[in-house]
Design a protein around this motif. Structure first.
Motif: not given
Length: 135
Positions: A62-64, A73-74, A96-100, A127-129
């Protein structure tokens, strides 16, 4: 019993034997066809399993939220073949893209960490984003 009656019984027995032989031949033919079909089905299953093992699996966390505000981060991992690192990278980037995008924003990757380069080992991408407004 008369000779005509004995002839009829003998002829009936002969007919029954012929029918039994035909049924046995048909059953053997059907069994051969089933065995051939089963062999083909096993071969198809073996090929599908071999392809699946080469393609491998990929999964992500999960994105955290990280310690820095607005930074997330994911991580993703993949196994199976030389290109597992590419699947792990792609999955992490897509997450990361989908989260944003779910927040109406666009992603901006600040760092990526990869591990695992040997064939048939688990490859990972972290990935950190950040999410930024669309312009």
């Amino acid at each position: 019993m008369s000779s005509q009656g004995l002839d009829s019984v003998a002829e009936a027995r002969k007919t029954v034997r012929l029918l039994e032989a035909a049924c046995v031949a048909q059953a053997e033919s059907t069994e051969r066809k089933r065995a051939a079909l089963l062999a083909r089905m096993r071969a198809v299953a073996a090929v599908a399993l071999a392809c699946a093992s080469v393609v491998g699996c990929a999964s992500s966390t999960d994105v955290v939220a990280s310690g820095k505000p607005g930074t997330y981060t994911v991580a993703a991992s993949a196994t199976g073949g030389r290109m597992a690192w590419a699947r792990a990278h792609e999955l992490a980037m897509n997450e990361a893209r989908d989260y944003c995008e779910r927040r109406g924003m666009q992603s901006s990757v600040s760092t990526e960490t990869v591990s695992g380069v040997s064939v048939m080992t688990e490859h990972e991408s972290s990935v950190s984003f950040e999410c930024h407004p669309r312009f």
